[in-house]
Scaffold this active site. Structure first.
Site, PDB file in Angstrom:
ATOM      1  N   ASP A 164       0.841  -1.191   0.000  1.00  0.00           N
ATOM      2  CA  ASP A 164       0.000   0.000   0.000  1.00  0.00           C
ATOM      3  C   ASP A 164       0.880   1.247   0.000  1.00  0.00           C
ATOM      4  O   ASP A 164       2.018   1.208  -0.466  1.00  0.00           O
ATOM      5  CB  ASP A 164      -0.944  -0.037   1.218  1.00  0.00           C
ATOM      6  N   HIS A 219      -3.853   5.803   3.538  1.00  0.00           N
ATOM      7  CA  HIS A 219      -4.582   4.636   3.043  1.00  0.00           C
ATOM      8  C   HIS A 219      -4.008   3.344   3.616  1.00  0.00           C
ATOM      9  O   HIS A 219      -4.740   2.490   4.140  1.00  0.00           O
ATOM     10  CB  HIS A 219      -4.521   4.632   1.517  1.00  0.00           C
ATOM     11  N   SER A 471     -11.249  -1.155  -0.862  1.00  0.00           N
ATOM     12  CA  SER A 471      -9.964  -1.111  -0.157  1.00  0.00           C
ATOM     13  C   SER A 471     -10.130  -1.369   1.328  1.00  0.00           C
ATOM     14  O   SER A 471      -9.181  -1.772   2.003  1.00  0.00           O
ATOM     15  CB  SER A 471      -9.299   0.259  -0.344  1.00  0.00           C
TER      16      SER A 471
END
Length: 566
Positions: A164, A219, A471
């Site tokens: 990520d 994220h 996600s």
């Protein structure tokens, strides 16, 4: 295998018929060169040098080499060698950025709830082994992690790789489970693209390579917290609160995921003994990589063929090494067997997009449509398929909580942040986004967005944000996969589990969810247009909205043994 450069595809040339070599000219530029199947990396490195380039780094697992050379002529020269599958121009070195903030890859789906009101849902008492904010984690309870941890909270020997944007290893909920020594950053900050448009912005560190415990996007840290935040009496806990988290950074600060760092992260996972990887992204710059789309130039077609080949090799390599690969299905509200037109590619460099019709037979979204991937769709707290979630029987394996801001239409819970997924949030990102002030206090904008702050008696402080997306769904599935390896894995020295067996248990113990009635769902009353309308095909045991069902941690660790053998 070390990644020292970030190849960003601009032009690629497949091996042509031999001809007079073109002259070399132009600024020094990075290229990616892929070996033809069966050819050695050494032979391609020789070809790079013979063509006038310099080898920077090589990934021997898939035969992908990063090189520098003059911008013009090198790709044609090196591609003429029989050992080369293709050569891609990456980026000019040393371009000056235009004024402006970093370009951030669009995240309108994930942050849709920013600015929404709270529904003040009833708070339930926490079970044993749960953390103070876990009462707000409806997804944790949906996958029954509150029950599974009483039998199997996770084994420290099980490593989960987060491929990520980075992981904030200093976050109080991440730090107890974070393996800094095994973590890697395969990216280098990109100040600007070839057009001078800002990408990541000014480098925070002199080398332009962030530390392995750093996340400037948020994220990756959110994903990591959902998988394995520690059950330590503080903040939140993850689905598998006792497994080991490894940062395998392949995403830029801006949210782009390019080929070389992605391939390096996947193959490193295999080499480092990682058991499960979570991939909540698609590989840029193409949403769909098409082998011969007529809207693309021949160079772009060749580029996409190389991305497909290199990614396929990496996924196969990791699978052979025992890595279970969990991938988000995507947020384009498309049936992946009948994809919608793509007007977003190539997303890099700036001002490069053009409209394309997508042929399912010759176009792949990667890594989700690559081999050995477990595709995860997203649903909301009511278990309704999230409007944004991709779907379809072709690629889906299971479903999981990913948040759905517009769930519960017609009730006070409609369009509330609590319909999304709460997880760990880096303080530096919160400050940059205006959600946290310099003194560590949540700003008025942060309060509106639902940002949470936890403070321990010893002064430790952690922050948490709400996001939604596939996600956010895939890390719930990755957490359950990690519990499966923890419960059924074997080996004293090389503890682990066959990834095919992990997938069988994950799918076999998932809770069936039937298609809605009627099967075709439009989201018009929720404020979406007709392109979001989706039809569910299949039956309760397997369908396009939910796959084999919703992942179930308790069922996986108590009933999974019956699915171990294929």
């Amino acid at each position: 295998m070390v990644a020292l450069a970030v190849p960003l595809f601009g032009a690629i040339v497949a091996a042509p018929v031999a001809s007079a070599q073109p002259a070399l000219s132009g600024a020094t530029t990075e290229f990616s060169v892929l070996a033809r199947d069966g050819q050695s990396v050494a032979s391609v490195e020789r070809a790079v040098r013979a063509a006038g380039g310099t080898v920077v780094t090589s990934n021997a697992a898939v035969g992908l080499i990063t090189a520098t050379a003059p911008a013009n002529g090198f790709a044609e020269r090196v591609s003429a060698d029989r050992s080369v599958f293709g050569a891609a121009k990456a980026k000019a070195i040393g371009t000056a950025p235009k004024q402006g903030k970093a370009k951030v890859k669009p995240g309108v789906v994930e942050k849709e709830g920013r600015g929404a009101a709270s529904a003040k849902k009833p708070v339930q008492a926490n079970a044993v082994g749960m953390d103070p904010l876990d009462d707000q984690l409806w997804g944790l309870k949906s996958v029954r992690s509150d029950l599974s941890r009483t039998k199997q909270p996770g084994d420290k020997r099980v490593k989960v790789g987060v491929i990520d944007t980075g992981v904030d290893g200093s976050h109080p909920d991440i730090a107890p489970n974070f393996d800094r020594a095994a973590s890697r950053n395969f990216t280098k900050d990109i100040v600007s693209d070839v057009n001078g448009a800002v990408v990541d912005g000014p480098c925070e560190y002199r080398s332009c390579v962030d530390p392995v415990d750093h996340d400037d996007n948020g994220h990756g840290t959110h994903v990591a917290g959902t998988i394995g935040a520690a059950a330590n009496g503080f903040g939140v806990s993850g689905v598998a609160p006792n497994v080991t988290l490894v940062n395998l950074r392949a995403g830029q600060d801006s949210g782009f995921f390019f080929l070389q760092p992605t391939v390096d992260a996947i193959t490193y996972a295999g080499d480092a003994g990682v058991d499960v990887v979570n991939m909540s992204f698609f590989t840029d710059p193409w949403l769909y990589n098409c082998t011969a789309n007529p809207a693309d130039t021949p160079a772009q077609q060749a580029e996409q063929r190389t991305i497909i080949e290199a990614t396929t090799r990496a996924l196969n390599y990791a699978h052979r090494k025992g890595v279970t690969q969990v991938v988000s299905l995507g947020n384009q509200h498309s049936d992946l067997a009948a994809p919608q037109p793509d007007a977003s590619s190539p997303g890099y460099p700036s001002n490069s997009t053009h409209p394309r019709q997508i042929d399912n037979a010759s176009c792949l979204s990667l890594p989700i449509e690559g081999p050995h991937t477990i595709g995860v769709s997203s649903f909301g707290p009511s278990q309704a398929k999230a409007d944004y979630s991709n779907y379809g029987v072709e690629q889906i394996s299971v479903s999981a909580p990913g948040g759905y801001f517009r769930d519960y239409f017609g009730t006070p819970w409609f369009r509330t942040v609590e319909n999304q997924i709460l997880s760990t949030y880096p303080r530096n990102v919160g400050v940059a986004e205006g959600m946290i002030d310099a003194d560590g206090n949540i700003t008025p904008d942060g309060v509106t967005a639902g940002i949470k702050k936890a403070t321990a008696a010893d002064g430790r402080v952690g922050y948490y944000q709400w996001l939604q997306g596939t996600s956010m769904a895939s890390p719930h599935a990755s957490g359950v996969a990690a519990l499966i390896v923890s419960q059924y894995g074997k080996g004293s020295r090389d503890f682990g589990m066959n990834p095919d067996a992990v997938q069988r248990v994950l799918e076999g113990t998932a809770s069936d969810i039937a298609c809605p009635v009627p099967r075709t769902v439009d989201y018009l009353k929720e404020g979406r247009d007709a392109s979001f309308t989706a039809t569910c095909t299949g039956d309760a045991s397997f369908n396009g909205f939910y796959g084999h069902g919703a992942v179930d941690a308790w069922s996986a660790v108590t009933r999974g043994s019956q699915y171990l053998r294929g």
